[in-house]
Design a protein around this motif. Structure first.
Motif, PDB file in Angstrom:
ATOM      1  N   VAL A  82     -25.376 -66.680-107.661  1.00 40.21           N
ATOM      2  CA  VAL A  82     -25.812 -65.563-108.047  1.00 40.21           C
ATOM      3  C   VAL A  82     -26.479 -65.611-109.544  1.00 40.21           C
ATOM      4  N   ILE A  83     -25.652 -65.946-110.300  1.00 39.64           N
ATOM      5  CA  ILE A  83     -26.145 -66.250-111.659  1.00 39.64           C
ATOM      6  C   ILE A  83     -27.363 -67.310-111.937  1.00 39.64           C
ATOM      7  N   THR A  84     -27.189 -68.442-111.095  1.00 34.32           N
ATOM      8  CA  THR A  84     -28.120 -69.205-110.994  1.00 34.32           C
ATOM      9  C   THR A  84     -29.634 -68.630-110.667  1.00 34.32           C
ATOM     10  N   ARG A  85     -29.603 -67.727-109.720  1.00 35.26           N
ATOM     11  CA  ARG A  85     -30.726 -67.268-108.886  1.00 35.26           C
ATOM     12  C   ARG A  85     -31.210 -66.089-109.710  1.00 35.26           C
ATOM     13  N   GLU A  86     -30.430 -65.191-110.166  1.00 36.86           N
ATOM     14  CA  GLU A  86     -30.795 -63.854-110.884  1.00 36.86           C
ATOM     15  C   GLU A  86     -30.970 -64.026-112.327  1.00 36.86           C
ATOM     16  N   VAL A  87     -30.517 -65.211-112.946  1.00 36.34           N
ATOM     17  CA  VAL A  87     -30.460 -65.349-114.453  1.00 36.34           C
ATOM     18  C   VAL A  87     -30.798 -66.496-115.018  1.00 36.34           C
ATOM     19  N   VAL A  88     -30.396 -67.643-114.573  1.00 33.39           N
ATOM     20  CA  VAL A  88     -30.531 -68.905-115.248  1.00 33.39           C
ATOM     21  C   VAL A  88     -32.300 -69.366-115.012  1.00 33.39           C
ATOM     22  N   GLU A  89     -32.396 -69.407-113.527  1.00 36.49           N
ATOM     23  CA  GLU A  89     -33.670 -69.792-113.260  1.00 36.49           C
ATOM     24  C   GLU A  89     -34.948 -68.952-113.523  1.00 36.49           C
ATOM     25  N   PRO A  90     -34.860 -67.701-113.300  1.00 35.53           N
ATOM     26  CA  PRO A  90     -35.980 -67.044-113.615  1.00 35.53           C
ATOM     27  C   PRO A  90     -36.207 -66.746-115.308  1.00 35.53           C
ATOM     28  N   LEU A  91     -35.265 -66.795-115.973  1.00 32.45           N
ATOM     29  CA  LEU A  91     -35.165 -66.712-117.321  1.00 32.45           C
ATOM     30  C   LEU A  91     -35.430 -68.075-118.260  1.00 32.45           C
ATOM     31  N   GLY A  92     -35.201 -68.748-117.331  1.00 35.01           N
ATOM     32  CA  GLY A  92     -35.401 -70.485-118.045  1.00 35.01           C
ATOM     33  C   GLY A  92     -34.234 -70.609-118.813  1.00 35.01           C
ATOM     34  N   LEU A  93     -32.998 -70.330-118.668  1.00 29.25           N
ATOM     35  CA  LEU A  93     -32.016 -70.573-119.407  1.00 29.25           C
ATOM     36  C   LEU A  93     -31.489 -72.164-119.030  1.00 29.25           C
TER      37      LEU A  93
END
Ligand SMILES: O=P(O)(O)OC[C@H]1O[C@](O)(CO)[C@@H](O)[C@@H]1O
Length: 259
Positions: A82-93
């Motif tokens: 969930v963190i990868t899908r909702e945060v890391v990937e879309p925000l480019g972290l």
């Protein structure tokens, strides 16, 4: 007392919190964000997507609040996914800088200690995003959790498993155990931002903000924090006794202050 901000809807809440996060990253490019999962924080992540371009996020670090125990990290509902899908990937972290507790059964005995050590090594969390369960949990600290608790394994309540069954094929697929930052861990973050939407959260919000300090009301731990902000819509605010005072305070807040 927590500062309560009553907003019109989820989008307004997302925008408000996203602005605070962007200001934090601009002043501290290696800021440490405390990341929550569940439905509640999604408007914040959505609002960040539309505002983050042009902001250097390459050094931003993050720690998730919790993870299910025994779930395959590749499962679409693991909090790692969930963190990868909702945060890391879309925000480019940078995925290397984003941590999620390790829910693997083989290493669970020391996973809590390891996670605490990683947070300490990072210098602590600057801004912790929180949702709240209908049973009052923050992180996955179910009722009865010590205010001094650290990252450890907890058993989910039936209520939480029923609430989270919507993410799985059936309630039987919702894991029984989780590993979660403790209330003591959460209280060490420098700024807590708790969001809640809808009538179903109204009692939990009232208990957290205005209830007695009690392990049976885990959300009430935020009353011990010197900088806690609670962002709620009208429905989630509907059981707050001091709602008019919170509105008045926010309307008259000095313009130079963030949330
Ligand atoms: O936001 P939801 O899906 O209502 O869940 C409530 C809260 O419980 C948690 O999922 C526990 O991790 C929070 O992160 C979440 O915001």
């Amino acid at each position: 007392m927590a500062e309560v901000v009553i907003v019109e809807n989820k989008d307004a809440a997302g925008a408000l919190v996203a602005e605070e996060i962007i200001a934090l990253i601009e002043s501290r490019p290696d800021a440490v964000l405390g990341l929550a999962t569940g439905s509640t924080p999604l408007p914040v992540y959505q609002a960040l997507r539309t505002r983050i371009s042009g902001v250097d996020v390459s050094r931003v670090r993050g720690f998730a609040l919790d993870e299910y125990v025994g779930i395959d990290p590749a499962h679409p509902q693991s909090y790692r996914s969930v963190i990868t899908r909702e945060v890391v990937e879309p925000l480019g972290l940078d995925p290397q800088r984003i941590h999620v507790p390790n829910g693997a059964e083989a290493t669970i005995q020391h996973a809590g200690e390891d996670y605490e050590a990683a947070i300490t090594e990072a210098g602590g969390v600057d801004l912790q995003i929180l949702g709240i369960g209908t049973d009052g949990h923050i992180g996955f600290n179910e009722p009865g959790s010590s205010f001094a608790s650290i990252t450890r394994v907890k058993t989910l309540t039936e209520q939480t498993r029923e609430d989270n069954a919507r993410f799985f094929d059936s309630i039987d697929d919702v894991p029984m155990h989780c590993i979660t930052q403790g209330l003591g861990t959460i209280l060490r973050a420098r700024h807590l931002v708790l969001l809640a939407f809808g009538e179903g959260k109204a009692q939990a919000v009232a208990d957290a903000v205005e209830g007695p300090l009690s392990a049976i009301l885990p959300g009430s731990a935020i009353q011990l924090h010197p900088h806690a902000t609670v962002v709620v819509d009208e429905a989630a605010a509907s059981k707050l006794k001091l709602a008019d005072y919170y509105r008045y305070t926010f309307t008259n807040k000095p313009s130079w202050q963030g949330i």
